[in-house]
Design a protein around this motif. Structure first.
Motif, PDB file in Angstrom:
ATOM      1  N   GLY A  10       0.786  -1.233   0.000  1.00 20.25           N
ATOM      2  CA  GLY A  10       0.000   0.000   0.000  1.00 20.25           C
ATOM      3  C   GLY A  10       0.813   1.275   0.000  1.00 20.25           C
ATOM      4  O   GLY A  10       0.341   2.304   0.462  1.00 20.25           O
ATOM      5  N   LEU A  11       2.015   1.254  -0.543  1.00 19.22           N
ATOM      6  CA  LEU A  11       2.833   2.460  -0.535  1.00 19.22           C
ATOM      7  C   LEU A  11       2.375   3.445  -1.607  1.00 19.22           C
ATOM      8  O   LEU A  11       1.906   3.047  -2.669  1.00 19.22           O
ATOM      9  CB  LEU A  11       4.301   2.108  -0.771  1.00 19.22           C
ATOM     10  N   SER A  12       2.524   4.705  -1.308  1.00 20.31           N
ATOM     11  CA  SER A  12       2.205   5.770  -2.266  1.00 20.31           C
ATOM     12  C   SER A  12       3.473   6.532  -2.593  1.00 20.31           C
ATOM     13  O   SER A  12       4.247   6.868  -1.704  1.00 20.31           O
ATOM     14  CB  SER A  12       1.183   6.741  -1.672  1.00 20.31           C
ATOM     15  N   SER A  13       3.659   6.812  -3.858  1.00 14.57           N
ATOM     16  CA  SER A  13       4.823   7.572  -4.302  1.00 14.57           C
ATOM     17  C   SER A  13       4.494   9.063  -4.296  1.00 14.57           C
ATOM     18  O   SER A  13       3.348   9.447  -4.067  1.00 14.57           O
ATOM     19  CB  SER A  13       5.224   7.134  -5.709  1.00 14.57           C
ATOM     20  N   PRO A  14       5.464   9.893  -4.610  1.00 16.16           N
ATOM     21  CA  PRO A  14       5.170  11.327  -4.742  1.00 16.16           C
ATOM     22  C   PRO A  14       4.146  11.643  -5.832  1.00 16.16           C
ATOM     23  O   PRO A  14       3.638  12.745  -5.895  1.00 16.16           O
ATOM     24  CB  PRO A  14       6.531  11.939  -5.075  1.00 16.16           C
ATOM     25  N   PHE A  15       3.817  10.660  -6.670  1.00 11.97           N
ATOM     26  CA  PHE A  15       2.797  10.879  -7.694  1.00 11.97           C
ATOM     27  C   PHE A  15       1.381  10.878  -7.117  1.00 11.97           C
ATOM     28  O   PHE A  15       0.441  11.235  -7.794  1.00 11.97           O
ATOM     29  CB  PHE A  15       2.923   9.849  -8.808  1.00 11.97           C
ATOM     30  N   VAL A  36      13.031  -8.144   1.865  1.00 14.29           N
ATOM     31  CA  VAL A  36      11.669  -8.109   1.335  1.00 14.29           C
ATOM     32  C   VAL A  36      11.768  -8.249  -0.188  1.00 14.29           C
ATOM     33  O   VAL A  36      12.363  -7.398  -0.838  1.00 14.29           O
ATOM     34  CB  VAL A  36      10.965  -6.787   1.735  1.00 14.29           C
ATOM     35  N   PRO A  37      11.194  -9.302  -0.766  1.00 14.01           N
ATOM     36  CA  PRO A  37      11.396  -9.572  -2.196  1.00 14.01           C
ATOM     37  C   PRO A  37      10.562  -8.714  -3.143  1.00 14.01           C
ATOM     38  O   PRO A  37      10.876  -8.615  -4.322  1.00 14.01           O
ATOM     39  CB  PRO A  37      10.995 -11.039  -2.337  1.00 14.01           C
ATOM     40  N   ALA A  38       9.482  -8.105  -2.647  1.00 12.73           N
ATOM     41  CA  ALA A  38       8.586  -7.349  -3.522  1.00 12.73           C
ATOM     42  C   ALA A  38       7.945  -6.218  -2.726  1.00 12.73           C
ATOM     43  O   ALA A  38       7.886  -6.263  -1.499  1.00 12.73           O
ATOM     44  CB  ALA A  38       7.509  -8.263  -4.096  1.00 12.73           C
ATOM     45  N   VAL A  39       7.456  -5.227  -3.458  1.00 12.61           N
ATOM     46  CA  VAL A  39       6.763  -4.105  -2.824  1.00 12.61           C
ATOM     47  C   VAL A  39       5.757  -3.549  -3.821  1.00 12.61           C
ATOM     48  O   VAL A  39       5.987  -3.564  -5.024  1.00 12.61           O
ATOM     49  CB  VAL A  39       7.751  -3.016  -2.350  1.00 12.61           C
ATOM     50  N   GLY A  40       4.643  -3.079  -3.286  1.00  9.44           N
ATOM     51  CA  GLY A  40       3.593  -2.551  -4.149  1.00  9.44           C
ATOM     52  C   GLY A  40       3.370  -1.070  -3.947  1.00  9.44           C
ATOM     53  O   GLY A  40       3.213  -0.604  -2.823  1.00  9.44           O
ATOM     54  N   PHE A  41       3.381  -0.352  -5.047  1.00  4.94           N
ATOM     55  CA  PHE A  41       3.024   1.065  -5.045  1.00  4.94           C
ATOM     56  C   PHE A  41       1.637   1.189  -5.637  1.00  4.94           C
ATOM     57  O   PHE A  41       1.400   0.780  -6.767  1.00  4.94           O
ATOM     58  CB  PHE A  41       4.029   1.891  -5.855  1.00  4.94           C
ATOM     59  N   MET A  42       0.730   1.737  -4.874  1.00  2.00           N
ATOM     60  CA  MET A  42      -0.658   1.921  -5.300  1.00  2.00           C
ATOM     61  C   MET A  42      -0.992   3.400  -5.197  1.00  2.00           C
ATOM     62  O   MET A  42      -1.523   3.860  -4.188  1.00  2.00           O
ATOM     63  CB  MET A  42      -1.628   1.128  -4.411  1.00  2.00           C
ATOM     64  N   PHE A  48       0.754   7.693 -13.036  1.00  2.00           N
ATOM     65  CA  PHE A  48       1.775   8.579 -13.601  1.00  2.00           C
ATOM     66  C   PHE A  48       3.191   8.061 -13.380  1.00  2.00           C
ATOM     67  O   PHE A  48       4.051   8.241 -14.238  1.00  2.00           O
ATOM     68  CB  PHE A  48       1.662   9.983 -13.009  1.00  2.00           C
ATOM     69  N   GLY A  49       3.463   7.438 -12.266  1.00  2.00           N
ATOM     70  CA  GLY A  49       4.818   6.995 -11.980  1.00  2.00           C
ATOM     71  C   GLY A  49       5.055   5.512 -12.128  1.00  2.00           C
ATOM     72  O   GLY A  49       6.120   5.020 -11.773  1.00  2.00           O
ATOM     73  N   ALA A  50       4.092   4.783 -12.655  1.00  2.00           N
ATOM     74  CA  ALA A  50       4.182   3.324 -12.672  1.00  2.00           C
ATOM     75  C   ALA A  50       5.427   2.808 -13.396  1.00  2.00           C
ATOM     76  O   ALA A  50       6.118   1.921 -12.895  1.00  2.00           O
ATOM     77  CB  ALA A  50       2.922   2.722 -13.291  1.00  2.00           C
ATOM     78  N   VAL A  51       5.728   3.345 -14.556  1.00  2.00           N
ATOM     79  CA  VAL A  51       6.871   2.856 -15.336  1.00  2.00           C
ATOM     80  C   VAL A  51       8.181   3.216 -14.630  1.00  2.00           C
ATOM     81  O   VAL A  51       9.070   2.372 -14.468  1.00  2.00           O
ATOM     82  CB  VAL A  51       6.836   3.414 -16.780  1.00  2.00           C
ATOM     83  N   GLN A  52       8.302   4.457 -14.168  1.00  2.00           N
ATOM     84  CA  GLN A  52       9.513   4.893 -13.477  1.00  2.00           C
ATOM     85  C   GLN A  52       9.732   4.088 -12.195  1.00  2.00           C
ATOM     86  O   GLN A  52      10.847   3.637 -11.917  1.00  2.00           O
ATOM     87  CB  GLN A  52       9.408   6.383 -13.155  1.00  2.00           C
ATOM     88  N   ILE A  53       8.693   3.890 -11.414  1.00  5.77           N
ATOM     89  CA  ILE A  53       8.799   3.148 -10.157  1.00  5.77           C
ATOM     90  C   ILE A  53       9.180   1.697 -10.441  1.00  5.77           C
ATOM     91  O   ILE A  53      10.064   1.140  -9.783  1.00  5.77           O
ATOM     92  CB  ILE A  53       7.479   3.240  -9.373  1.00  5.77           C
ATOM     93  N   THR A  54       8.540   1.095 -11.428  1.00  6.83           N
ATOM     94  CA  THR A  54       8.843  -0.285 -11.791  1.00  6.83           C
ATOM     95  C   THR A  54      10.313  -0.441 -12.160  1.00  6.83           C
ATOM     96  O   THR A  54      10.987  -1.369 -11.712  1.00  6.83           O
ATOM     97  CB  THR A  54       7.945  -0.745 -12.958  1.00  6.83           C
ATOM     98  N   GLN A  63      10.907  -7.068  -6.819  1.00  4.84           N
ATOM     99  CA  GLN A  63       9.736  -7.285  -7.676  1.00  4.84           C
ATOM    100  C   GLN A  63       8.704  -6.191  -7.433  1.00  4.84           C
ATOM    101  O   GLN A  63       8.213  -6.036  -6.330  1.00  4.84           O
ATOM    102  CB  GLN A  63       9.111  -8.650  -7.370  1.00  4.84           C
ATOM    103  N   PRO A  64       8.371  -5.410  -8.459  1.00  2.00           N
ATOM    104  CA  PRO A  64       7.341  -4.379  -8.283  1.00  2.00           C
ATOM    105  C   PRO A  64       5.935  -4.953  -8.425  1.00  2.00           C
ATOM    106  O   PRO A  64       5.685  -5.813  -9.260  1.00  2.00           O
ATOM    107  CB  PRO A  64       7.633  -3.405  -9.420  1.00  2.00           C
ATOM    108  N   LEU A  65       5.054  -4.486  -7.580  1.00  2.00           N
ATOM    109  CA  LEU A  65       3.622  -4.760  -7.716  1.00  2.00           C
ATOM    110  C   LEU A  65       2.987  -3.427  -8.069  1.00  2.00           C
ATOM    111  O   LEU A  65       3.080  -2.469  -7.321  1.00  2.00           O
ATOM    112  CB  LEU A  65       3.040  -5.299  -6.415  1.00  2.00           C
ATOM    113  N   VAL A  66       2.368  -3.368  -9.228  1.00  5.44           N
ATOM    114  CA  VAL A  66       1.818  -2.111  -9.733  1.00  5.44           C
ATOM    115  C   VAL A  66       0.308  -2.111  -9.565  1.00  5.44           C
ATOM    116  O   VAL A  66      -0.358  -3.105  -9.812  1.00  5.44           O
ATOM    117  CB  VAL A  66       2.182  -1.923 -11.227  1.00  5.44           C
ATOM    118  N   GLY A  67      -0.201  -0.988  -9.146  1.00  8.33           N
ATOM    119  CA  GLY A  67      -1.641  -0.851  -9.011  1.00  8.33           C
ATOM    120  C   GLY A  67      -2.013   0.587  -8.731  1.00  8.33           C
ATOM    121  O   GLY A  67      -1.187   1.492  -8.814  1.00  8.33           O
ATOM    122  N   MET A  68      -3.271   0.778  -8.413  1.00  7.98           N
ATOM    123  CA  MET A  68      -3.749   2.111  -8.054  1.00  7.98           C
ATOM    124  C   MET A  68      -5.017   1.976  -7.231  1.00  7.98           C
ATOM    125  O   MET A  68      -5.685   0.946  -7.266  1.00  7.98           O
ATOM    126  CB  MET A  68      -3.993   2.963  -9.295  1.00  7.98           C
TER     127      MET A  68
END
Length: 135
Positions: A10-15, A36-42, A48-54, A63-68
């Motif tokens: 459930g992390l949020s980026s500056p986006f 920690v093998p993976a983390v999710g930015f939602m 807006f930042g999905a590609v950069q964060i990944t 391992q990135p977990l992408v969502g919103m």
């Protein structure tokens, strides 16, 4: 039996405007240090930042977990009167089909509503484009 690994999703980026301060590079480093093998930015209401964060996470071997998270349309509001905050749903990409479906849902959240309303979607749209997404 192997130990259960904690995966923050459930992390949020500056986006996520006014809501996220996590720098993906710092998070990736923390993940490496903590095992920690993976983390999710939602991020809220955007990708807006999905590609950069990944890319930043992959560069560090995480391992990135992408969502919103998105607001759900409240069809019951006119009859209830007053204003109620929207319910929110978290949509997580499971595969390439899910990514394409999330792009459709995210676009509709902005394009298929009146300009004076915040981004939101209805259950019917999610039902049509749910394949490849974890809800």
């Amino acid at each position: 039996m192997s130990a259960v690994t904690y995966i923050p999703i459930g992390l949020s980026s500056p986006f996520t405007l006014l809501g996220g301060l996590c720098d993906p590079s710092d998070v990736a480093q923390w993940c490496l240090e903590q095992g920690v093998p993976a983390v999710g930015f939602m991020d809220q209401d955007n990708l807006f930042g999905a590609v950069q964060i990944t890319q930043k996470l992959k560069d560090k071997g995480v391992q990135p977990l992408v969502g919103m998270t998105l607001a759900l349309k409240r069809a019951d509001l006119p009859e209830r009167g007053g204003w109620y905050p929207p319910d929110r749903i978290c949509l997580i990409v499971q595969n390439q089909t899910g990514w394409l479906n999330l792009l459709k849902i995210a676009s509709a959240a902005y394009l298929d509503i009146p300009p004076d309303q915040p981004p939101q979607v209805g259950w019917e749209l999610i039902a049509r484009h749910h394949e490849g997404l974890l809800l």
